[in-house]
Design an enzyme around this catalytic site. Structure first.
Site, mmCIF file in Angstrom:
data_model
loop_
_atom_site.group_PDB
_atom_site.id
_atom_site.type_symbol
_atom_site.label_atom_id
_atom_site.label_comp_id
_atom_site.label_asym_id
_atom_site.label_seq_id
_atom_site.Cartn_x
_atom_site.Cartn_y
_atom_site.Cartn_z
ATOM 1 C CG HIS A 105 -9.156 0.098 -0.924
ATOM 2 N ND1 HIS A 105 -8.623 -0.183 0.320
ATOM 3 C CD2 HIS A 105 -10.514 0.070 -0.770
ATOM 4 C CE1 HIS A 105 -9.613 -0.361 1.183
ATOM 5 N NE2 HIS A 105 -10.767 -0.215 0.553
ATOM 6 N N GLY A 161 0.980 -2.161 4.218
ATOM 7 C CA GLY A 161 1.511 -0.802 4.197
ATOM 8 C C GLY A 161 2.693 -0.698 5.139
ATOM 9 C CB SER A 162 2.844 0.317 8.722
ATOM 10 O OG SER A 162 1.828 -0.588 9.094
ATOM 11 C CG ASP A 182 -5.054 2.375 0.720
ATOM 12 O OD1 ASP A 182 -6.003 1.587 0.563
ATOM 13 O OD2 ASP A 182 -3.951 2.034 1.200
ATOM 14 C CG MET A 226 -11.784 -2.863 4.504
ATOM 15 S SD MET A 226 -10.206 -2.400 3.766
ATOM 16 C CE MET A 226 -9.306 -1.730 5.169
ATOM 17 C CG MET A 247 -11.344 3.083 1.610
ATOM 18 S SD MET A 247 -9.820 2.991 2.567
ATOM 19 C CE MET A 247 -8.638 3.131 1.255
ATOM 20 N N GLY A 276 -1.203 1.454 9.572
ATOM 21 C CA GLY A 276 -0.555 1.263 10.870
ATOM 22 C C GLY A 276 -1.460 0.788 11.989
ATOM 23 N N GLY A 290 -9.217 3.803 6.858
ATOM 24 C CA GLY A 290 -8.925 5.215 7.091
ATOM 25 C C GLY A 290 -7.451 5.499 7.330
ATOM 26 C CG PHE A 291 -6.140 6.526 9.968
ATOM 27 C CD1 PHE A 291 -5.637 7.791 9.682
ATOM 28 C CD2 PHE A 291 -7.452 6.405 10.424
ATOM 29 C CE1 PHE A 291 -6.442 8.921 9.862
ATOM 30 C CE2 PHE A 291 -8.250 7.525 10.605
ATOM 31 C CZ PHE A 291 -7.739 8.794 10.325
ATOM 32 C CB SER A 300 -0.896 -0.004 1.232
ATOM 33 O OG SER A 300 -1.412 1.299 1.417
ATOM 34 C CG ASP A 357 -6.245 -3.032 2.729
ATOM 35 O OD1 ASP A 357 -5.174 -2.804 3.318
ATOM 36 O OD2 ASP A 357 -6.876 -2.168 2.087
ATOM 37 N N GLY A 358 -5.145 -4.530 5.839
ATOM 38 C CA GLY A 358 -5.138 -3.868 7.143
ATOM 39 C C GLY A 358 -4.412 -4.680 8.201
ATOM 40 N N GLY A 359 -3.294 -4.163 8.683
ATOM 41 C CA GLY A 359 -2.558 -4.836 9.752
ATOM 42 C C GLY A 359 -1.924 -6.152 9.340
HETATM 43 C C1 DX5 Z 1 -6.659 1.341 5.353
HETATM 44 C C2 DX5 Z 1 -6.101 1.075 3.972
HETATM 45 C C3 DX5 Z 1 -4.999 0.079 3.966
HETATM 46 C C4 DX5 Z 1 -3.788 0.521 4.746
HETATM 47 C C5 DX5 Z 1 -2.874 -0.642 4.975
HETATM 48 O O1 DX5 Z 1 -7.768 2.143 5.269
HETATM 49 O O2 DX5 Z 1 -7.114 0.581 3.120
HETATM 50 O O3 DX5 Z 1 -4.655 -0.291 2.640
HETATM 51 O O4 DX5 Z 1 -3.085 1.554 4.080
HETATM 52 O O5 DX5 Z 1 -1.866 -0.245 5.854
HETATM 53 P P1 DX5 Z 1 -1.324 -1.200 7.004
HETATM 54 O O6 DX5 Z 1 -0.772 -2.439 6.322
HETATM 55 O O7 DX5 Z 1 -0.262 -0.376 7.666
HETATM 56 O O8 DX5 Z 1 -2.475 -1.543 7.908
HETATM 57 ZN ZN ZN Z 2 -6.511 -0.325 1.171
#
Ligand code: DX5
Ligand code: ZN
Length: 237
Positions: free
Chosen positions: A64, A196-197, A33, A135, A66, A143, A140-141, A6, A174-176
């Protein structure tokens, strides 16, 4: 397993450098995103940013959305260079029509689902989508921590797709996502993992990709994953 990093967690002051580093590391997909500050409490970037990245990159742009009213922006994202558009089922009252429009514009289409949203709709929509995105954080974020209840949802999604005769539809989580949960996710039926992170904080990217792939290795490639691998980048779709 396919890893789709991401971009939100990359060095956004040097996106072109990041994209070529990903390409050199053997990455094939890029997760973008798009947040509008209404559907989610954050704002990121839109079609002009994607348009700027497109000419220099052969990566598969997995976009993606949102955003509210995603159907109003399909052509903008196609013109910018998206290969796939994923809309949230919660953001669109006529998601089946939107999926058909995305396909008609020559892109792959997907539905994204928030952690608290039921996936019973798969019984009626399984053949209308090219990918399902589950998800595993509230969107939204970057990390945030992975929500473990998504594992059960993933198993249910796989069963529903199978029952509907759509076992070749890949599922993305997607996420964490990180190497510590990548194995259990692929085992439960994930074909594409977004990170992502947990990806961008570790260089070199080739070694980080290898760590994710090793973690997922316990699970042999699925029919759905092969399907997603065979998708070509826009232009040759
Ligand atoms: C959250 C995004 C994700 C996010 C993933 O709203 O859709 O794609 O950037 O980041 P990590 O892997 O750090 O959770
Ligand atoms: Zn995403």
């Amino acid at each position: 397993m396919i890893l789709s990093p991401s971009l939100l967690a990359a060095d956004l002051a040097n996106p072109a450098t990041e994209l070529s580093a990903l390409e050199d590391a053997g990455i094939q997909w890029l997760h973008l995103d798009i947040m509008d500050g209404t559907f989610v409490p954050n704002i990121t970037f839109g079609p002009p940013f994607i348009r700027a990245l497109r000419p220099g990159s052969p990566l598969f742009f997995d976009v993606h959305l949102m955003i509210e009213k995603p159907a109003s922006y399909l052509e903008d994202f196609r013109e910018a260079g998206a290969d796939m558009l994923v809309v949230h089922v919660e953001a669109d009252r006529h998601v089946r029509r939107t999926l058909a429009e995305i396909r008609a514009l020559g892109m792959r289409c997907g539905i994204a689902v928030n952690p608290g949203t039921d996936i019973g709709f798969l019984r009626w929509l399984a053949h209308d989508l090219d990918m399902l995105l589950l998800m595993s954080v509230n969107p939204g974020f970057s990390g945030q921590s992975f929500l473990p209840e998504v594992l059960d949802k993933l198993r249910v999604a796989r069963a529903l797709l199978e029952e509907a005769g759509a076992a070749d539809v890949p599922v993305q989580v997607d996420g964490g996502v990180c190497p510590e949960n990548a194995g259990i996710l692929t085992d439960a039926g994930a074909d594409i993992l977004v990170s992502g992170s947990a990806f961008f904080a570790h260089k070199p990217y080739a070694a980080r990709l290898a760590a994710f792939m090793r973690a997922a290795e316990t699970c042999p490639p699925r029919r759905a994953e092969k399907n997603a691998r065979s998708w070509k980048r826009r232009g040759s779709l």
